[in-house]
Write a protein that holds these residues in place. Structure first.
Motif, PDB file in Angstrom:
ATOM      1  N   GLU A 101       0.820  -1.212   0.000  1.00 47.18           N
ATOM      2  CA  GLU A 101       0.000   0.000   0.000  1.00 47.18           C
ATOM      3  C   GLU A 101       0.859   1.270   0.000  1.00 47.18           C
ATOM      4  O   GLU A 101       1.750   1.417   0.821  1.00 47.18           O
ATOM      5  CB  GLU A 101      -0.897  -0.011   1.242  1.00 47.18           C
ATOM      6  CG  GLU A 101      -2.006   0.982   1.212  1.00 47.18           C
ATOM      7  CD  GLU A 101      -2.974   0.767   2.377  1.00 47.18           C
ATOM      8  OE1 GLU A 101      -2.900   1.544   3.352  1.00 47.18           O
ATOM      9  OE2 GLU A 101      -3.781  -0.176   2.310  1.00 47.18           O
ATOM     10  N   PHE A 102       0.565   2.160  -0.956  1.00 47.76           N
ATOM     11  CA  PHE A 102       1.194   3.468  -1.035  1.00 47.76           C
ATOM     12  C   PHE A 102       0.092   4.508  -0.859  1.00 47.76           C
ATOM     13  O   PHE A 102      -0.950   4.414  -1.508  1.00 47.76           O
ATOM     14  CB  PHE A 102       1.866   3.678  -2.399  1.00 47.76           C
ATOM     15  CG  PHE A 102       3.078   2.816  -2.628  1.00 47.76           C
ATOM     16  CD1 PHE A 102       4.352   3.340  -2.490  1.00 47.76           C
ATOM     17  CD2 PHE A 102       2.942   1.482  -2.990  1.00 47.76           C
ATOM     18  CE1 PHE A 102       5.473   2.551  -2.713  1.00 47.76           C
ATOM     19  CE2 PHE A 102       4.054   0.680  -3.213  1.00 47.76           C
ATOM     20  CZ  PHE A 102       5.323   1.218  -3.070  1.00 47.76           C
ATOM     21  N   LYS A 103       0.335   5.492  -0.015  1.00 54.34           N
ATOM     22  CA  LYS A 103      -0.666   6.526   0.265  1.00 54.34           C
ATOM     23  C   LYS A 103      -0.323   7.805  -0.508  1.00 54.34           C
ATOM     24  O   LYS A 103       0.851   8.193  -0.565  1.00 54.34           O
ATOM     25  CB  LYS A 103      -0.699   6.816   1.766  1.00 54.34           C
ATOM     26  CG  LYS A 103      -1.769   7.784   2.186  1.00 54.34           C
ATOM     27  CD  LYS A 103      -1.768   7.953   3.695  1.00 54.34           C
ATOM     28  CE  LYS A 103      -2.749   9.016   4.116  1.00 54.34           C
ATOM     29  NZ  LYS A 103      -2.679   9.295   5.541  1.00 54.34           N
ATOM     30  N   PHE A 115       2.545   8.950  -4.588  1.00 55.70           N
ATOM     31  CA  PHE A 115       2.167   7.960  -3.580  1.00 55.70           C
ATOM     32  C   PHE A 115       3.442   7.493  -2.892  1.00 55.70           C
ATOM     33  O   PHE A 115       4.436   7.220  -3.565  1.00 55.70           O
ATOM     34  CB  PHE A 115       1.458   6.781  -4.243  1.00 55.70           C
ATOM     35  CG  PHE A 115       0.229   7.181  -4.998  1.00 55.70           C
ATOM     36  CD1 PHE A 115      -1.008   7.186  -4.375  1.00 55.70           C
ATOM     37  CD2 PHE A 115       0.304   7.566  -6.325  1.00 55.70           C
ATOM     38  CE1 PHE A 115      -2.144   7.566  -5.068  1.00 55.70           C
ATOM     39  CE2 PHE A 115      -0.830   7.946  -7.033  1.00 55.70           C
ATOM     40  CZ  PHE A 115      -2.062   7.945  -6.396  1.00 55.70           C
ATOM     41  N   GLU A 116       3.391   7.381  -1.557  1.00 55.53           N
ATOM     42  CA  GLU A 116       4.597   7.007  -0.819  1.00 55.53           C
ATOM     43  C   GLU A 116       4.342   5.889   0.177  1.00 55.53           C
ATOM     44  O   GLU A 116       3.256   5.782   0.745  1.00 55.53           O
ATOM     45  CB  GLU A 116       5.167   8.223  -0.073  1.00 55.53           C
ATOM     46  CG  GLU A 116       5.736   9.270  -0.999  1.00 55.53           C
ATOM     47  CD  GLU A 116       6.459  10.385  -0.249  1.00 55.53           C
ATOM     48  OE1 GLU A 116       6.571  10.337   0.992  1.00 55.53           O
ATOM     49  OE2 GLU A 116       6.920  11.320  -0.926  1.00 55.53           O
ATOM     50  N   ASN A 117       5.393   5.085   0.362  1.00 56.41           N
ATOM     51  CA  ASN A 117       5.447   4.085   1.414  1.00 56.41           C
ATOM     52  C   ASN A 117       6.909   3.996   1.828  1.00 56.41           C
ATOM     53  O   ASN A 117       7.694   3.248   1.235  1.00 56.41           O
ATOM     54  CB  ASN A 117       4.938   2.724   0.927  1.00 56.41           C
ATOM     55  CG  ASN A 117       5.002   1.671   2.015  1.00 56.41           C
ATOM     56  OD1 ASN A 117       5.729   1.794   2.990  1.00 56.41           O
ATOM     57  ND2 ASN A 117       4.235   0.606   1.837  1.00 56.41           N
ATOM     58  N   HIS A 120       8.644   0.520   2.432  1.00 58.14           N
ATOM     59  CA  HIS A 120       8.821  -0.466   1.360  1.00 58.14           C
ATOM     60  C   HIS A 120      10.281  -0.481   0.903  1.00 58.14           C
ATOM     61  O   HIS A 120      10.947   0.551   0.914  1.00 58.14           O
ATOM     62  CB  HIS A 120       7.891  -0.128   0.193  1.00 58.14           C
ATOM     63  CG  HIS A 120       7.868  -1.169  -0.867  1.00 58.14           C
ATOM     64  ND1 HIS A 120       8.389  -0.957  -2.113  1.00 58.14           N
ATOM     65  CD2 HIS A 120       7.401  -2.441  -0.866  1.00 58.14           C
ATOM     66  CE1 HIS A 120       8.231  -2.054  -2.847  1.00 58.14           C
ATOM     67  NE2 HIS A 120       7.635  -2.967  -2.109  1.00 58.14           N
ATOM     68  N   GLN A 124      10.009   3.545  -2.890  1.00 54.37           N
ATOM     69  CA  GLN A 124       9.275   4.135  -1.780  1.00 54.37           C
ATOM     70  C   GLN A 124       8.295   5.200  -2.276  1.00 54.37           C
ATOM     71  O   GLN A 124       7.401   5.611  -1.549  1.00 54.37           O
ATOM     72  CB  GLN A 124      10.218   4.781  -0.749  1.00 54.37           C
ATOM     73  CG  GLN A 124      11.050   3.779   0.032  1.00 54.37           C
ATOM     74  CD  GLN A 124      12.385   3.497  -0.631  1.00 54.37           C
ATOM     75  OE1 GLN A 124      13.044   4.376  -1.174  1.00 54.37           O
ATOM     76  NE2 GLN A 124      12.803   2.238  -0.599  1.00 54.37           N
ATOM     77  N   LYS A 125       8.481   5.623  -3.516  1.00 53.59           N
ATOM     78  CA  LYS A 125       7.632   6.667  -4.075  1.00 53.59           C
ATOM     79  C   LYS A 125       7.257   6.326  -5.518  1.00 53.59           C
ATOM     80  O   LYS A 125       8.105   5.883  -6.291  1.00 53.59           O
ATOM     81  CB  LYS A 125       8.354   8.018  -4.024  1.00 53.59           C
ATOM     82  CG  LYS A 125       7.505   9.203  -4.406  1.00 53.59           C
ATOM     83  CD  LYS A 125       8.278  10.507  -4.161  1.00 53.59           C
ATOM     84  CE  LYS A 125       7.423  11.720  -4.423  1.00 53.59           C
ATOM     85  NZ  LYS A 125       8.149  12.968  -4.168  1.00 53.59           N
TER      86      LYS A 125
END
Length: 158
Positions: A101-103, A115-117, A120, A124-125
């Motif tokens: 999941e990336f927010k 979107f970033e996580n 991960h 990450q982006k």
């Protein structure tokens, strides 16, 4: 008195309709993504296909094919939950075939969606930038083996 009651019912109905129309407004900002996208490169052809599953969700499929060999396959869910827009890819052979999941982060650039996580491994982006009605650039970035890395994929709408 009867007219006042009818007017009140109409006003309530209209206000409820307006609220539901804006319920998935963050996702709606990315509706331009729906369709078929492609990048032909010497290494192969990258395609991304997006469809609208329902008011809150788009479904994406990414393929990278060299001749008849699929080198990369990714299923993506782009969904709005409350005020949050989530980009959820599942890549065969990575992360135990589980989704990541990336927010969506707030963007100050029009037609750019990041979107970033940060937890991960890589990327990450993930950023989608609408260049115009028929062109976009998808970019993945982050730290890979301790070094900053970034890859961009321009695509044209088919």
């Amino acid at each position: 008195m009867k007219n006042v009651v009818i007017l009140a019912v109409v006003v309530v109905f209209i206000s409820c309709q307006n609220k539901s129309e804006k319920k998935f407004d963050e996702l709606e900002k990315m509706s331009w993504l729906v369709g078929e996208w492609e990048n032909k490169m010497p290494e192969g052809v990258l395609t991304e296909s997006w469809t609208k599953a329902n008011d809150s969700t788009f479904i994406g499929k990414t393929l990278f094919i060299n001749e008849k060999d699929t080198l990369h396959s990714e299923d993506i869910v782009l969904t709005q939950k409350g005020e949050n827009l989530l980009y959820i890819p599942t890549v065969k052979g990575q992360n135990d075939d589980k989704p990541v999941e990336f927010k969506m982060m707030e963007s100050k650039i029009e037609n750019e969606f990041a979107f970033e996580n940060p937890k991960h491994d890589y990327p990450q982006k993930i950023v989608y930038k609408k260049v115009n009605e028929t062109n976009l650039v998808a970019t993945i970035s982050g730290k890979q083996q301790g070094k900053s890395s970034s890859e961009s994929y321009p695509m044209k709408k088919k």
